[in-house]
Design a protein around this motif. Structure first.
Motif, PDB file in Angstrom:
ATOM      1  N   THR A 108       0.826  -1.202   0.000  1.00  0.00           N
ATOM      2  CA  THR A 108       0.000   0.000   0.000  1.00  0.00           C
ATOM      3  C   THR A 108       0.861   1.254   0.000  1.00  0.00           C
ATOM      4  O   THR A 108       0.603   2.207  -0.747  1.00  0.00           O
ATOM      5  N   ARG A 109       1.901   1.263   0.833  1.00  0.00           N
ATOM      6  CA  ARG A 109       2.813   2.416   0.871  1.00  0.00           C
ATOM      7  C   ARG A 109       3.513   2.594  -0.482  1.00  0.00           C
ATOM      8  O   ARG A 109       3.584   3.710  -1.011  1.00  0.00           O
ATOM      9  N   ALA A 110       4.033   1.500  -1.044  1.00  0.00           N
ATOM     10  CA  ALA A 110       4.764   1.601  -2.307  1.00  0.00           C
ATOM     11  C   ALA A 110       3.860   2.065  -3.443  1.00  0.00           C
ATOM     12  O   ALA A 110       4.266   2.878  -4.285  1.00  0.00           O
ATOM     13  N   ALA A 111       2.625   1.554  -3.482  1.00  0.00           N
ATOM     14  CA  ALA A 111       1.699   1.929  -4.549  1.00  0.00           C
ATOM     15  C   ALA A 111       1.263   3.384  -4.425  1.00  0.00           C
ATOM     16  O   ALA A 111       0.987   4.047  -5.431  1.00  0.00           O
ATOM     17  N   GLN A 112       1.194   3.898  -3.203  1.00  0.00           N
ATOM     18  CA  GLN A 112       0.882   5.320  -3.014  1.00  0.00           C
ATOM     19  C   GLN A 112       2.062   6.183  -3.456  1.00  0.00           C
ATOM     20  O   GLN A 112       1.883   7.231  -4.086  1.00  0.00           O
ATOM     21  N   GLN A 113       3.275   5.738  -3.157  1.00  0.00           N
ATOM     22  CA  GLN A 113       4.468   6.495  -3.529  1.00  0.00           C
ATOM     23  C   GLN A 113       4.693   6.506  -5.032  1.00  0.00           C
ATOM     24  O   GLN A 113       5.095   7.527  -5.597  1.00  0.00           O
ATOM     25  N   ALA A 114       4.480   5.371  -5.673  1.00  0.00           N
ATOM     26  CA  ALA A 114       4.809   5.241  -7.100  1.00  0.00           C
ATOM     27  C   ALA A 114       3.724   4.453  -7.826  1.00  0.00           C
ATOM     28  O   ALA A 114       3.965   3.342  -8.293  1.00  0.00           O
ATOM     29  N   LEU A 213      -3.682   7.919   1.760  1.00  0.00           N
ATOM     30  CA  LEU A 213      -4.020   7.445   0.429  1.00  0.00           C
ATOM     31  C   LEU A 213      -4.766   8.518  -0.363  1.00  0.00           C
ATOM     32  O   LEU A 213      -5.601   9.235   0.192  1.00  0.00           O
ATOM     33  N   THR A 214      -4.465   8.596  -1.655  1.00  0.00           N
ATOM     34  CA  THR A 214      -5.116   9.564  -2.523  1.00  0.00           C
ATOM     35  C   THR A 214      -5.693   8.878  -3.744  1.00  0.00           C
ATOM     36  O   THR A 214      -5.286   7.765  -4.117  1.00  0.00           O
ATOM     37  N   SER A 215      -6.632   9.547  -4.393  1.00  0.00           N
ATOM     38  CA  SER A 215      -7.285   8.961  -5.570  1.00  0.00           C
ATOM     39  C   SER A 215      -6.343   8.842  -6.754  1.00  0.00           C
ATOM     40  O   SER A 215      -6.524   7.978  -7.614  1.00  0.00           O
ATOM     41  N   ASP A 216      -5.332   9.703  -6.816  1.00  0.00           N
ATOM     42  CA  ASP A 216      -4.364   9.604  -7.904  1.00  0.00           C
ATOM     43  C   ASP A 216      -3.131   8.801  -7.510  1.00  0.00           C
ATOM     44  O   ASP A 216      -2.209   8.634  -8.308  1.00  0.00           O
ATOM     45  N   GLY A 217      -3.118   8.290  -6.267  1.00  0.00           N
ATOM     46  CA  GLY A 217      -2.042   7.423  -5.804  1.00  0.00           C
ATOM     47  C   GLY A 217      -2.533   5.998  -5.713  1.00  0.00           C
ATOM     48  O   GLY A 217      -2.900   5.387  -6.723  1.00  0.00           O
ATOM     49  N   TRP A 218      -2.571   5.449  -4.493  1.00  0.00           N
ATOM     50  CA  TRP A 218      -3.025   4.069  -4.306  1.00  0.00           C
ATOM     51  C   TRP A 218      -4.422   3.845  -4.865  1.00  0.00           C
ATOM     52  O   TRP A 218      -4.710   2.788  -5.444  1.00  0.00           O
ATOM     53  N   GLY A 219      -5.283   4.844  -4.732  1.00  0.00           N
ATOM     54  CA  GLY A 219      -6.657   4.699  -5.201  1.00  0.00           C
ATOM     55  C   GLY A 219      -6.803   4.526  -6.695  1.00  0.00           C
ATOM     56  O   GLY A 219      -7.868   4.113  -7.172  1.00  0.00           O
ATOM     57  N   SER A 220      -5.750   4.821  -7.456  1.00  0.00           N
ATOM     58  CA  SER A 220      -5.806   4.700  -8.912  1.00  0.00           C
ATOM     59  C   SER A 220      -5.304   3.348  -9.420  1.00  0.00           C
ATOM     60  O   SER A 220      -5.444   3.038 -10.608  1.00  0.00           O
ATOM     61  N   VAL A 221      -4.715   2.554  -8.539  1.00  0.00           N
ATOM     62  CA  VAL A 221      -4.098   1.289  -8.947  1.00  0.00           C
ATOM     63  C   VAL A 221      -5.139   0.167  -8.942  1.00  0.00           C
ATOM     64  O   VAL A 221      -5.826  -0.034  -7.935  1.00  0.00           O
ATOM     65  N   PRO A 222      -5.278  -0.594 -10.025  1.00  0.00           N
ATOM     66  CA  PRO A 222      -6.179  -1.749 -10.012  1.00  0.00           C
ATOM     67  C   PRO A 222      -5.774  -2.712  -8.897  1.00  0.00           C
ATOM     68  O   PRO A 222      -4.582  -2.951  -8.681  1.00  0.00           O
ATOM     69  N   ARG A 223      -6.767  -3.252  -8.181  1.00  0.00           N
ATOM     70  CA  ARG A 223      -6.439  -4.115  -7.053  1.00  0.00           C
ATOM     71  C   ARG A 223      -7.364  -5.321  -6.999  1.00  0.00           C
ATOM     72  O   ARG A 223      -8.538  -5.250  -7.363  1.00  0.00           O
ATOM     73  N   ASP A 245     -13.934  -1.168   3.168  1.00  0.00           N
ATOM     74  CA  ASP A 245     -13.401   0.169   3.456  1.00  0.00           C
ATOM     75  C   ASP A 245     -12.712   0.768   2.228  1.00  0.00           C
ATOM     76  O   ASP A 245     -12.841   1.970   1.955  1.00  0.00           O
ATOM     77  N   ALA A 246     -11.984  -0.054   1.498  1.00  0.00           N
ATOM     78  CA  ALA A 246     -11.312   0.443   0.297  1.00  0.00           C
ATOM     79  C   ALA A 246     -12.324   0.874  -0.757  1.00  0.00           C
ATOM     80  O   ALA A 246     -12.174   1.919  -1.401  1.00  0.00           O
ATOM     81  N   ASP A 247     -13.374   0.080  -0.919  1.00  0.00           N
ATOM     82  CA  ASP A 247     -14.382   0.412  -1.929  1.00  0.00           C
ATOM     83  C   ASP A 247     -15.192   1.638  -1.543  1.00  0.00           C
ATOM     84  O   ASP A 247     -15.641   2.402  -2.407  1.00  0.00           O
ATOM     85  N   ALA A 248     -15.378   1.845  -0.241  1.00  0.00           N
ATOM     86  CA  ALA A 248     -16.087   3.045   0.209  1.00  0.00           C
ATOM     87  C   ALA A 248     -15.237   4.295  -0.028  1.00  0.00           C
ATOM     88  O   ALA A 248     -15.757   5.363  -0.370  1.00  0.00           O
ATOM     89  N   ALA A 249     -13.932   4.157   0.140  1.00  0.00           N
ATOM     90  CA  ALA A 249     -13.038   5.299  -0.033  1.00  0.00           C
ATOM     91  C   ALA A 249     -12.778   5.620  -1.498  1.00  0.00           C
ATOM     92  O   ALA A 249     -12.639   6.788  -1.872  1.00  0.00           O
ATOM     93  N   PHE A 250     -12.723   4.573  -2.329  1.00  0.00           N
ATOM     94  CA  PHE A 250     -12.412   4.760  -3.747  1.00  0.00           C
ATOM     95  C   PHE A 250     -13.412   3.983  -4.604  1.00  0.00           C
ATOM     96  O   PHE A 250     -13.057   2.984  -5.246  1.00  0.00           O
ATOM     97  N   PRO A 251     -14.686   4.405  -4.602  1.00  0.00           N
ATOM     98  CA  PRO A 251     -15.737   3.639  -5.293  1.00  0.00           C
ATOM     99  C   PRO A 251     -15.561   3.578  -6.802  1.00  0.00           C
ATOM    100  O   PRO A 251     -16.087   2.656  -7.450  1.00  0.00           O
ATOM    101  N   GLU A 252     -14.803   4.518  -7.362  1.00  0.00           N
ATOM    102  CA  GLU A 252     -14.598   4.506  -8.814  1.00  0.00           C
ATOM    103  C   GLU A 252     -13.606   3.416  -9.236  1.00  0.00           C
ATOM    104  O   GLU A 252     -13.465   3.129 -10.427  1.00  0.00           O
ATOM    105  N   ASN A 253     -12.937   2.815  -8.266  1.00  0.00           N
ATOM    106  CA  ASN A 253     -11.952   1.767  -8.549  1.00  0.00           C
ATOM    107  C   ASN A 253     -12.183   0.616  -7.577  1.00  0.00           C
ATOM    108  O   ASN A 253     -11.403   0.388  -6.660  1.00  0.00           O
ATOM    109  N   PRO A 254     -13.257  -0.149  -7.771  1.00  0.00           N
ATOM    110  CA  PRO A 254     -13.605  -1.198  -6.804  1.00  0.00           C
ATOM    111  C   PRO A 254     -12.616  -2.357  -6.806  1.00  0.00           C
ATOM    112  O   PRO A 254     -11.927  -2.616  -7.792  1.00  0.00           O
ATOM    113  N   THR A 255     -12.578  -3.046  -5.691  1.00  0.00           N
ATOM    114  CA  THR A 255     -11.692  -4.186  -5.512  1.00  0.00           C
ATOM    115  C   THR A 255     -12.285  -5.438  -6.151  1.00  0.00           C
ATOM    116  O   THR A 255     -13.425  -5.800  -5.870  1.00  0.00           O
TER     117      THR A 255
END
Length: 282
Positions: A108-114, A213-223, A245-255
């Motif tokens: 999660t940290r790495a995907a948010q960073q890069a 976590l941000t929508s253009d960081g971890w929230g943008s990565v397919p999971r 919790d992840a889907d509630a935070a980033f509903p445009e990119n569901p798990t």
């Protein structure tokens, strides 16, 4: 890269090492996929063992008091190391990262960073913490009731800087508890071998760290989250909480969710199935 062609990078969880992925790696590379398993900060070849476990005569008191040699390892270090490992494997291209257990916090940290370096984030019964929530906060949640890891820890993590197992114990009940926690459906001979390869100290700093976590960081990565129905380390209800919790935070990119009827370690009990799942992703 097209789907199903990015390199696969495997990250283990607390106390484990890159060795735990050997059977899965054999299958995905045998099918022609580029893959690598790495050691997380403070583990595997980066692990350091407390002297108290091998000092003779054995002093039980020092087991609970000796400060861990990996007490300085934190989520910042672990995340930076994983980003460097992803870069090395991907050679500036995106990589599908498969993380198990506490390795999910580092992913999660790495995907948010890069986020541009992670083609797909795969959480195999892993911690997938919400924004600004440390992984340690989930351990005692009601959704994790009945887990067997915390009862196996033999020292106060805040005192020694690590979550410590007594891997030299001759207590048959304690060793069985470790088997039940991690390897419930694994062949007994294999589970005994795996316990022999565990690192006694897992750096507490990794579980204490949190990531915004941000929508253009971890929230943008397919999971994808791979649930394990018989997990006694991360209970099924907690796995579902991570997903919700992840889907509630980033509903445009569901798990995406895949279900396994396994213990905490399907890479040992059903490596072929794990290989099939991850080979179709990324």
């Amino acid at each position: 890269m097209s789907a199903g062609s990015s390199p696969l990078l495997f990250v283990h969880g607390y106390w484990h090492g890159s060795w735990c992925w050997s059977e899965v790696i054999a299958q995905v590379t045998g099918a022609g996929r580029k893959a690598l398993a790495v050691d997380m900060a403070g583990h595997g070849l980066r692990a350091r063992r407390p002297e108290c476990l091998t000092r003779r005569p054995f002093d039980p008191a020092t087991l609970a008091t000796e400060v861990s040699p990996v007490a300085d390892v934190d989520l910042d270090q672990a995340g930076d190391l994983l980003v460097s490992q992803i870069k090395q494997l991907g050679r500036s291209g995106p990589v599908t990262v498969v993380a198990h257990s506490m390795g999910g916090t580092v992913l999660t940290r790495a995907a948010q960073q890069a986020p541009e370096l992670v083609a797909h984030a795969v959480y195999l019964t892993a911690f997938m913490p919400a924004s600004d929530v440390p992984a340690i906060a989930y351990v005692q949640m009601p959704e994790n009731a009945g887990e067997l890891v915390a009862p196996s820890v033999r020292a106060d993590p805040t005192a020694i800087g690590a979550l410590r197992f007594d891997l030299t114990s001759d207590d048959a009940g304690y060793r069985q508890q470790l088997r039940d926690a991690f390897f419930g459906d694994v062949d007994p001979a294999v589970s005994d071998a795996a316990i022999g390869l565990l690192t006694p100290d897992a750096p507490a700093g990794i579980a204490l760290g949190a990531t915004s976590l941000t929508s253009d960081g971890w929230g943008s990565v397919p999971r994808t989250y791979v649930t394990c129905a018989r997990d006694m380390a991360i209970r099924p209800a907690l796995q579902q909480k991570f997903i919700a919790d992840a889907d509630a935070a980033f509903p445009e990119n569901p798990t995406a969710v895949v279900a396994l009827d396994s213990s905490h370690s399907p890479f040992l009990s059903m490596p072929g199935r794990v290989a099939d799942i991850v080979a179709k992703l990324g």
